[in-house]
Design a protein around this motif. Sequence first.
Motif, PDB file in Angstrom:
ATOM      1  N   ALA A   8       0.831  -1.207   0.000  1.00 57.89           N
ATOM      2  CA  ALA A   8       0.000   0.000   0.000  1.00 57.89           C
ATOM      3  C   ALA A   8       0.867   1.259   0.000  1.00 57.89           C
ATOM      4  O   ALA A   8       0.581   2.226  -0.720  1.00 57.89           O
ATOM      5  CB  ALA A   8      -0.936  -0.010   1.203  1.00 57.89           C
ATOM      6  N   THR A   9       1.940   1.241   0.794  1.00 61.55           N
ATOM      7  CA  THR A   9       2.815   2.412   0.891  1.00 61.55           C
ATOM      8  C   THR A   9       3.632   2.607  -0.383  1.00 61.55           C
ATOM      9  O   THR A   9       3.749   3.724  -0.900  1.00 61.55           O
ATOM     10  CB  THR A   9       3.770   2.256   2.089  1.00 61.55           C
ATOM     11  N   ALA A  10       4.189   1.526  -0.906  1.00 57.55           N
ATOM     12  CA  ALA A  10       5.084   1.627  -2.063  1.00 57.55           C
ATOM     13  C   ALA A  10       4.347   1.919  -3.357  1.00 57.55           C
ATOM     14  O   ALA A  10       4.892   2.599  -4.244  1.00 57.55           O
ATOM     15  CB  ALA A  10       5.889   0.336  -2.205  1.00 57.55           C
ATOM     16  N   HIS A  11       3.114   1.437  -3.491  1.00 57.60           N
ATOM     17  CA  HIS A  11       2.429   1.528  -4.776  1.00 57.60           C
ATOM     18  C   HIS A  11       1.158   2.379  -4.747  1.00 57.60           C
ATOM     19  O   HIS A  11       0.515   2.533  -5.794  1.00 57.60           O
ATOM     20  CB  HIS A  11       2.093   0.125  -5.286  1.00 57.60           C
ATOM     21  N   GLY A  12       0.795   2.901  -3.596  1.00 59.14           N
ATOM     22  CA  GLY A  12      -0.409   3.719  -3.525  1.00 59.14           C
ATOM     23  C   GLY A  12      -1.673   2.962  -3.835  1.00 59.14           C
ATOM     24  O   GLY A  12      -2.607   3.478  -4.455  1.00 59.14           O
ATOM     25  N   VAL A  13      -1.723   1.700  -3.422  1.00 61.28           N
ATOM     26  CA  VAL A  13      -2.891   0.851  -3.656  1.00 61.28           C
ATOM     27  C   VAL A  13      -3.536   0.476  -2.333  1.00 61.28           C
ATOM     28  O   VAL A  13      -2.936   0.635  -1.273  1.00 61.28           O
ATOM     29  CB  VAL A  13      -2.500  -0.442  -4.410  1.00 61.28           C
ATOM     30  N   THR A  14      -4.751  -0.009  -2.418  1.00 59.86           N
ATOM     31  CA  THR A  14      -5.362  -0.669  -1.269  1.00 59.86           C
ATOM     32  C   THR A  14      -5.053  -2.152  -1.407  1.00 59.86           C
ATOM     33  O   THR A  14      -5.366  -2.764  -2.431  1.00 59.86           O
ATOM     34  CB  THR A  14      -6.882  -0.438  -1.231  1.00 59.86           C
ATOM     35  N   ALA A  15      -4.396  -2.719  -0.397  1.00 59.73           N
ATOM     36  CA  ALA A  15      -3.955  -4.116  -0.462  1.00 59.73           C
ATOM     37  C   ALA A  15      -4.774  -4.964   0.502  1.00 59.73           C
ATOM     38  O   ALA A  15      -5.081  -4.527   1.619  1.00 59.73           O
ATOM     39  CB  ALA A  15      -2.472  -4.216  -0.121  1.00 59.73           C
TER      40      ALA A  15
ATOM     41  N   LEU B 174      -6.392  -5.934   5.593  1.00 63.43           N
ATOM     42  CA  LEU B 174      -6.569  -4.794   4.699  1.00 63.43           C
ATOM     43  C   LEU B 174      -5.586  -3.692   5.055  1.00 63.43           C
ATOM     44  O   LEU B 174      -5.325  -3.425   6.228  1.00 63.43           O
ATOM     45  CB  LEU B 174      -8.004  -4.273   4.842  1.00 63.43           C
ATOM     46  N   SER B 175      -5.026  -3.074   4.018  1.00 66.65           N
ATOM     47  CA  SER B 175      -4.175  -1.898   4.213  1.00 66.65           C
ATOM     48  C   SER B 175      -4.588  -0.877   3.172  1.00 66.65           C
ATOM     49  O   SER B 175      -4.449  -1.113   1.965  1.00 66.65           O
ATOM     50  CB  SER B 175      -2.694  -2.256   4.065  1.00 66.65           C
ATOM     51  N   LYS B 176      -5.103   0.260   3.613  1.00 63.96           N
ATOM     52  CA  LYS B 176      -5.654   1.252   2.695  1.00 63.96           C
ATOM     53  C   LYS B 176      -4.580   2.233   2.231  1.00 63.96           C
ATOM     54  O   LYS B 176      -3.675   2.582   2.974  1.00 63.96           O
ATOM     55  CB  LYS B 176      -6.803   2.003   3.354  1.00 63.96           C
ATOM     56  N   SER B 177      -4.732   2.671   0.992  1.00 57.22           N
ATOM     57  CA  SER B 177      -3.786   3.621   0.411  1.00 57.22           C
ATOM     58  C   SER B 177      -4.205   5.045   0.759  1.00 57.22           C
ATOM     59  O   SER B 177      -5.261   5.285   1.338  1.00 57.22           O
ATOM     60  CB  SER B 177      -3.757   3.462  -1.108  1.00 57.22           C
ATOM     61  N   ASN B 178      -3.352   5.983   0.359  1.00 53.45           N
ATOM     62  CA  ASN B 178      -3.678   7.393   0.557  1.00 53.45           C
ATOM     63  C   ASN B 178      -4.203   8.022  -0.726  1.00 53.45           C
ATOM     64  O   ASN B 178      -4.268   9.241  -0.850  1.00 53.45           O
ATOM     65  CB  ASN B 178      -2.446   8.167   1.047  1.00 53.45           C
ATOM     66  N   GLN B 179      -4.584   7.182  -1.703  1.00 53.21           N
ATOM     67  CA  GLN B 179      -5.100   7.692  -2.957  1.00 53.21           C
ATOM     68  C   GLN B 179      -6.546   8.184  -2.796  1.00 53.21           C
ATOM     69  O   GLN B 179      -7.275   7.732  -1.912  1.00 53.21           O
ATOM     70  CB  GLN B 179      -5.052   6.599  -4.037  1.00 53.21           C
ATOM     71  N   PRO B 180      -6.953   9.155  -3.644  1.00 46.40           N
ATOM     72  CA  PRO B 180      -8.282   9.773  -3.490  1.00 46.40           C
ATOM     73  C   PRO B 180      -9.409   8.914  -4.059  1.00 46.40           C
ATOM     74  O   PRO B 180     -10.148   9.325  -4.930  1.00 46.40           O
ATOM     75  CB  PRO B 180      -8.134  11.070  -4.277  1.00 46.40           C
ATOM     76  N   PHE B 181      -9.509   7.680  -3.581  1.00 43.45           N
ATOM     77  CA  PHE B 181     -10.666   6.864  -3.935  1.00 43.45           C
ATOM     78  C   PHE B 181     -11.002   5.999  -2.734  1.00 43.45           C
ATOM     79  O   PHE B 181     -10.164   5.751  -1.875  1.00 43.45           O
ATOM     80  CB  PHE B 181     -10.396   5.985  -5.163  1.00 43.45           C
TER      81      PHE B 181
END
Length: 240
Positions: free
Chosen positions: A87-94, A110-117
């Motif tokens: 999640a941190t390296a790729h900006g994804v929700t894993a 679950l690990s949530k990204s910081n992307q705007p979705f």
Amino acid sequence: MSRSIAILRLLGEARPGLGVKAIADRLGLVPSTCLHILRVLVEENLVQIEPATKRYSLAAGMISLARSVLDGGSFASRVQPGLDRLATAHGVTAMGVEVTSHHSVIVLALSKSNQPFRLHTDVGSQFSSLVSATGRLVAAQGDYTDAKLKKIFSAIQWDDAPTFARWKDEVKLAREQQWALDRDHFVRGLSVVALPCFGSAGQLTHTIVAVGLSSLMDSGTVGKLVHDMRLEVKALSGGQ
């Protein structure tokens, strides 16, 4: 025991709860037998009853049971650090997902990204076994007839469903490359990548899943993501 489990599964899907008759009717139980089982489940704090409506629902004791699964040496606890890295390296929700024997998959970690979705899922969310990228892996590893596949496939709620023929081609590709991609089909605007995790007997037991904005996930980005996801799967296998 099987009837108790059936009741718990039903109540997990029913909100804001069900009465004795409704539970008995849906499960084909004798109402008096259903009531007896419910009373035992209430005593164990797995089920609670709302006095005003006489409706039964899951109780806090289920949280303790779930926590015991997530803690210790479970898949969820082992996969979480890897999900955080992805999640941190790729900006994804894993996500770490379990493939059940009931034609469903369950999100265990679950690990949530910081992307705007915002992906509308959480730990404990349950989906059809053939849904999205994980579904292609399940279909690739399973022993399904075309008729069975088509029946399950047609019941999936897609934002933009692929044709069954195209989906089967993607299942074949997933079998060959040992990872799968769903781009904009399950949820428009989102791309989902999944890699399989196998048990000691070689059966598909879990998947690692990454979800990101399709606009940010070109082929090169997906390739790098798959590479890092493979490393996390390999680390998990070494930890078993």
